[in-house]
Design an enzyme around this catalytic site. Structure first.
Site, PDB file in Angstrom:
ATOM      1  N   LYS A 126       0.823  -1.204   0.000  1.00 24.31           N
ATOM      2  CA  LYS A 126       0.000   0.000   0.000  1.00 24.31           C
ATOM      3  C   LYS A 126       0.854   1.249   0.000  1.00 24.31           C
ATOM      4  O   LYS A 126       0.649   2.170  -0.806  1.00 24.31           O
ATOM      5  CB  LYS A 126      -0.923   0.001   1.213  1.00 24.31           C
ATOM      6  CG  LYS A 126      -1.990   1.105   1.175  1.00 24.31           C
ATOM      7  CD  LYS A 126      -1.581   2.381   1.878  1.00 24.31           C
ATOM      8  CE  LYS A 126      -1.571   2.230   3.374  1.00 24.31           C
ATOM      9  NZ  LYS A 126      -1.322   3.534   4.058  1.00 24.31           N
ATOM     10  N   ASP A 144      -6.129   1.128   1.423  1.00 25.62           N
ATOM     11  CA  ASP A 144      -6.110   1.335   2.863  1.00 25.62           C
ATOM     12  C   ASP A 144      -7.431   0.817   3.428  1.00 25.62           C
ATOM     13  O   ASP A 144      -8.221   0.177   2.717  1.00 25.62           O
ATOM     14  CB  ASP A 144      -5.867   2.813   3.202  1.00 25.62           C
ATOM     15  CG  ASP A 144      -7.041   3.710   2.848  1.00 25.62           C
ATOM     16  OD1 ASP A 144      -8.004   3.237   2.191  1.00 25.62           O
ATOM     17  OD2 ASP A 144      -7.011   4.896   3.239  1.00 25.62           O
TER      18      ASP A 144
END
Length: 259
Positions: A126, A144
Site C-alpha cells: 500500500k 487502505d
C-alpha cells in the site's frame, strides 16, 4: 443479487464518475515535495491522521531533508520529533532502517519500482503504491482501510486481503484511472461512507450502492454525520475547495482541515 461482470464494470465506472464530480479536489492528503518526503510521511501516517502527519513533517524535513541525513539521525531525537504521530518508537526504527537501506542499496534515492520499495523496512504494498502513484506518476491502487471497506460495500470485491482487493478492483477500471480512483474512494470513505455509521441518506452514489441502508438513510440525520469540508457549518471551506484552493491557502485563511 448476482451481477454480470459487464454490469459490475459499468456500475463501478459510473460510481467513479460521480465521485469525480463530488470530489474534484481529491488529491493525496499528505504534504510532500519529493518521493523521500512522501515515503516518510506515509510511514508516519499509520494509525494516525494525515492532518497530524502534516503538522509534524515540516520540522522533521527541515532537520532531515533526505535519506542520508535521516540515516544518521539520533534515535532519541527522531522519536521526539515524530512522537505526536503515535507509535513513535516503532516508526523511528522503521524510518532509520529504511533510510539506511536507501543509502546503502539505492545510492540515497528512493527507488521508483514496486519490487524495490517493498524491500524497505516498514514499507508494504500500500505504501509503495502511494509513493509510486503520487511521487513518480505511476498509476496504482492504494488499498487502505477506507478503500477496502468501500470496495466491498460497492460490490467490487468480497475479499479482505488488500492484494486481492487491489487485483479485483484494478480489473474494473482503466489503468490510467487507478490513482485518482484511490483518492476519490478514500475521500468518500472519510467524509460520507464511514465504517460504523455511513451517511447513506446524503450519499451521491446511494442509488448505485448495493449496501445502501447499512447506515442512516434519513437525509437530515445523514447530513449531520458528514465530516471534513462536507460537515454542517463548513460551507465556505467546501466552496473554497471546489474553487481549487490549496491546503496552504485554506490554512492561511484560518480554515481547520481536520474532521
Amino acid at each position: 443479487m448476482d451481477v454480470s461482470p459487464i454490469a459490475l464494470k459499468r456500475r463501478a465506472r459510473k460510481i467513479h464518475r460521480i465521485l469525480a464530480e463530488t470530489y474534484p479536489y481529491a488529491v493525496a492528503e499528505l504534504d510532500f515535495r519529493n518521493p523521500f518526503e512522501l515515503l516518510v510521511a506515509t510511514v508516519l501516517s499509520a494509525q494516525t491522521t494525515d492532518v497530524r502527519v502534516n503538522l509534524t513533517t515540516p520540522a522533521l524535513f527541515a532537520r532531515y531533508p533526505d535519506a542520508r541525513s535521516l540515516a544518521e539521525a539520533a534515535e532519541d531525537e527522531l522519536q521526539d520529533m515524530i512522537r505526536p504521530t503515535g507509535f513513535f518508537r516503532a516508526k523511528s526504527r522503521s524510518l532509520l532502517a529504511l533510510a539506511t537501506r536507501i543509502v546503502d542499496e539505492f545510492d540515497g534515492d528512493v527507488p521508483g519500482r514496486l519490487e524495490d520499495l517493498v524491500t524497505l523496512p516498514g514499507v508494504g504494498r500500500k505504501t509503495a503504491n502511494v509513493v509510486l502513484a503520487n511521487a513518480f506518476g505511476i498509476p496504482g491502487i492504494s488499498v487502505d482501510t477506507h478503500f477496502g471497506r468501500l470496495s466491498r460495500r460497492f460490490g467490487w470485491t468480497t475479499e479482505d486481503d488488500p492484494v486481492k482487493v487491489e487485483s479485483e478492483v484494478a480489473a474494473l477500471f482503466e489503468r490510467k484511472d487507478w490513482t485518482m480512483l484511490s483518492h476519490r474512494v478514500i475521500f468518500h470513505g472519510r467524509r460520507i461512507c464511514h465504517a460504523k455509521k455511513p451517511a447513506c441518506g446524503a450519499c451521491p452514489v446511494a442509488s448505485l450502492c448495493p449496501s445502501y441502508g447499512e447506515g442512516e438513510v434519513d437525509p437530515e440525520k445523514a447530513r449531520k454525520l458528514l465530516k471534513y469540508e462536507l460537515a454542517p457549518g463548513r460551507e465556505e471551506l467546501h466552496r473554497r475547495m471546489l474553487e481549487g484552493a490549496s491546503r496552504a491557502e485554506l490554512l492561511a485563511a484560518g480554515h481547520t482541515l481536520s474532521a
